[in-house]
Write a protein that holds these residues in place. Structure first.
Motif, PDB file in Angstrom:
ATOM      1  N   UNK A  32     -19.797  11.165   8.323  1.00 46.60           N
ATOM      2  CA  UNK A  32     -19.368  11.042   6.926  1.00 46.60           C
ATOM      3  C   UNK A  32     -18.067  10.244   6.917  1.00 46.60           C
ATOM      4  N   UNK A  33     -17.637   9.838   5.759  1.00 44.46           N
ATOM      5  CA  UNK A  33     -16.295   9.268   5.634  1.00 44.46           C
ATOM      6  C   UNK A  33     -15.531  10.058   4.594  1.00 44.46           C
ATOM      7  N   UNK A  34     -14.231  10.052   4.768  1.00 45.35           N
ATOM      8  CA  UNK A  34     -13.335  10.727   3.836  1.00 45.35           C
ATOM      9  C   UNK A  34     -12.514   9.671   3.098  1.00 45.35           C
ATOM     10  N   UNK A  35     -12.512   9.767   1.796  1.00 43.48           N
ATOM     11  CA  UNK A  35     -11.681   8.909   0.953  1.00 43.48           C
ATOM     12  C   UNK A  35     -10.355   9.627   0.761  1.00 43.48           C
ATOM     13  N   UNK A  36      -9.341   9.169   1.460  1.00 38.97           N
ATOM     14  CA  UNK A  36      -8.031   9.830   1.388  1.00 38.97           C
ATOM     15  C   UNK A  36      -7.362   9.560   0.048  1.00 38.97           C
ATOM     16  N   UNK A  37      -7.345   8.309  -0.355  1.00 36.80           N
ATOM     17  CA  UNK A  37      -6.717   7.941  -1.624  1.00 36.80           C
ATOM     18  C   UNK A  37      -7.451   6.776  -2.259  1.00 36.80           C
ATOM     19  N   UNK A  38      -7.615   6.855  -3.559  1.00 34.81           N
ATOM     20  CA  UNK A  38      -8.043   5.731  -4.387  1.00 34.81           C
ATOM     21  C   UNK A  38      -6.952   5.608  -5.442  1.00 34.81           C
ATOM     22  N   UNK A  39      -6.197   4.530  -5.375  1.00 32.74           N
ATOM     23  CA  UNK A  39      -5.021   4.386  -6.233  1.00 32.74           C
ATOM     24  C   UNK A  39      -5.115   3.083  -7.023  1.00 32.74           C
ATOM     25  N   UNK A  40      -4.876   3.200  -8.304  1.00 34.65           N
ATOM     26  CA  UNK A  40      -4.815   2.045  -9.200  1.00 34.65           C
ATOM     27  C   UNK A  40      -3.483   2.137  -9.941  1.00 34.65           C
TER      28      UNK A  40
ATOM     29  N   UNK B 116       0.845  -1.194   0.000  1.00 37.37           N
ATOM     30  CA  UNK B 116       0.000   0.000   0.000  1.00 37.37           C
ATOM     31  C   UNK B 116       0.885   1.249   0.000  1.00 37.37           C
ATOM     32  N   UNK B 117       1.941   1.237   0.798  1.00 35.97           N
ATOM     33  CA  UNK B 117       2.857   2.371   0.822  1.00 35.97           C
ATOM     34  C   UNK B 117       3.494   2.587  -0.548  1.00 35.97           C
ATOM     35  N   UNK B 118       3.841   1.521  -1.229  1.00 33.86           N
ATOM     36  CA  UNK B 118       4.402   1.659  -2.591  1.00 33.86           C
ATOM     37  C   UNK B 118       3.392   2.326  -3.527  1.00 33.86           C
ATOM     38  N   UNK B 119       2.115   1.967  -3.386  1.00 34.17           N
ATOM     39  CA  UNK B 119       1.082   2.608  -4.200  1.00 34.17           C
ATOM     40  C   UNK B 119       0.947   4.091  -3.850  1.00 34.17           C
ATOM     41  N   UNK B 120       1.035   4.422  -2.572  1.00 37.30           N
ATOM     42  CA  UNK B 120       0.981   5.825  -2.144  1.00 37.30           C
ATOM     43  C   UNK B 120       2.155   6.585  -2.754  1.00 37.30           C
ATOM     44  N   UNK B 121       3.320   5.991  -2.756  1.00 37.79           N
ATOM     45  CA  UNK B 121       4.495   6.635  -3.353  1.00 37.79           C
ATOM     46  C   UNK B 121       4.324   6.800  -4.862  1.00 37.79           C
ATOM     47  N   UNK B 122       3.712   5.820  -5.505  1.00 42.75           N
ATOM     48  CA  UNK B 122       3.433   5.917  -6.943  1.00 42.75           C
ATOM     49  C   UNK B 122       2.477   7.079  -7.219  1.00 42.75           C
TER      50      UNK B 122
ATOM     51  N   UNK C   7       4.787  15.096  -6.462  1.00 38.45           N
ATOM     52  CA  UNK C   7       5.126  15.322  -5.050  1.00 38.45           C
ATOM     53  C   UNK C   7       5.920  14.133  -4.511  1.00 38.45           C
ATOM     54  N   UNK C   8       6.865  13.639  -5.312  1.00 37.95           N
ATOM     55  CA  UNK C   8       7.541  12.392  -4.961  1.00 37.95           C
ATOM     56  C   UNK C   8       8.273  12.420  -3.622  1.00 37.95           C
ATOM     57  N   UNK C   9       8.650  13.601  -3.135  1.00 39.57           N
ATOM     58  CA  UNK C   9       9.360  13.677  -1.859  1.00 39.57           C
ATOM     59  C   UNK C   9       8.448  14.004  -0.683  1.00 39.57           C
ATOM     60  N   UNK C  10       7.150  14.042  -0.891  1.00 41.28           N
ATOM     61  CA  UNK C  10       6.217  14.461   0.158  1.00 41.28           C
ATOM     62  C   UNK C  10       5.799  13.333   1.101  1.00 41.28           C
ATOM     63  N   UNK C  11       5.969  12.088   0.700  1.00 41.47           N
ATOM     64  CA  UNK C  11       5.508  10.966   1.532  1.00 41.47           C
ATOM     65  C   UNK C  11       6.485  10.754   2.679  1.00 41.47           C
ATOM     66  N   UNK C  12       5.998  10.942   3.901  1.00 39.39           N
ATOM     67  CA  UNK C  12       6.823  10.778   5.097  1.00 39.39           C
ATOM     68  C   UNK C  12       6.466   9.514   5.876  1.00 39.39           C
TER      69      UNK C  12
END
Length: 159
Positions: A79-87, A16-22, A29-34
């Protein structure tokens, strides 16, 4: 291509983290993931999980994810918040994004939420068109406001 969508498990968080980085690379924003894999495991699978996550698998590999968390609207209620939907790039156009969004909407419906919200970059026209085709409204007259860690610290220091 066939795929399966399921609730994420702690052992999925590295992928999942790899997908977030992708996604961060796609959004320039490749350097933003902490965040780290351990952060995701702690925050999603501890005593008080802060989020719920779905993953999509194809041939035993995680190729998509949707991460959501609860919020509360003073106008609407829960409510719910969808932070990321990544494919993954390879799976775009396969229907996987629709399947993940469907899973999120069913999950929210089962919780009885009054709204599901998320952000999309104004230059990401394919995503905007995708969401609008699903019945979502893109509120172009609202600006996202946030205060990052440095801003929070500066605020506190100036009290």
């Amino acid at each position: 291509m066939s795929y399966t969508i399921r609730d994420a498990r702690a052992e999925d968080m590295q992928r999942v983290l790899k997908l977030v980085q992708e996604l961060a690379e796609f959004e320039k924003e490749e350097n933003a993931v902490e965040i780290t894999t351990n952060d995701l495991i702690r925050d999603g699978f501890g005593l008080k999980p802060l989020f719920h996550c779905f993953v999509a698998e194809s041939d035993g590999e995680i190729v998509g994810t949707a991460l959501i968390y609860p919020r509360y609207s003073t106008w609407k209620g829960p409510i719910i918040h969808l932070e990321d939907l990544i494919v993954t790039k390879e799976m775009r156009g396969s229907g996987l994004g629709s399947a993940l969004l469907t899973e999120v909407i069913k999950y929210g419906h089962n919780l009885g939420v009054k709204r599901i919200s998320w952000e999309v970059l104004d230059w990401n026209e394919p995503a905007i068109n995708f969401y609008e085709a699903k019945g979502a409204r893109v509120l172009r007259d609202w600006d996202v406001v946030h205060m990052d860690e440095g801003g929070i610290q500066n605020f506190i220091n100036n009290l």
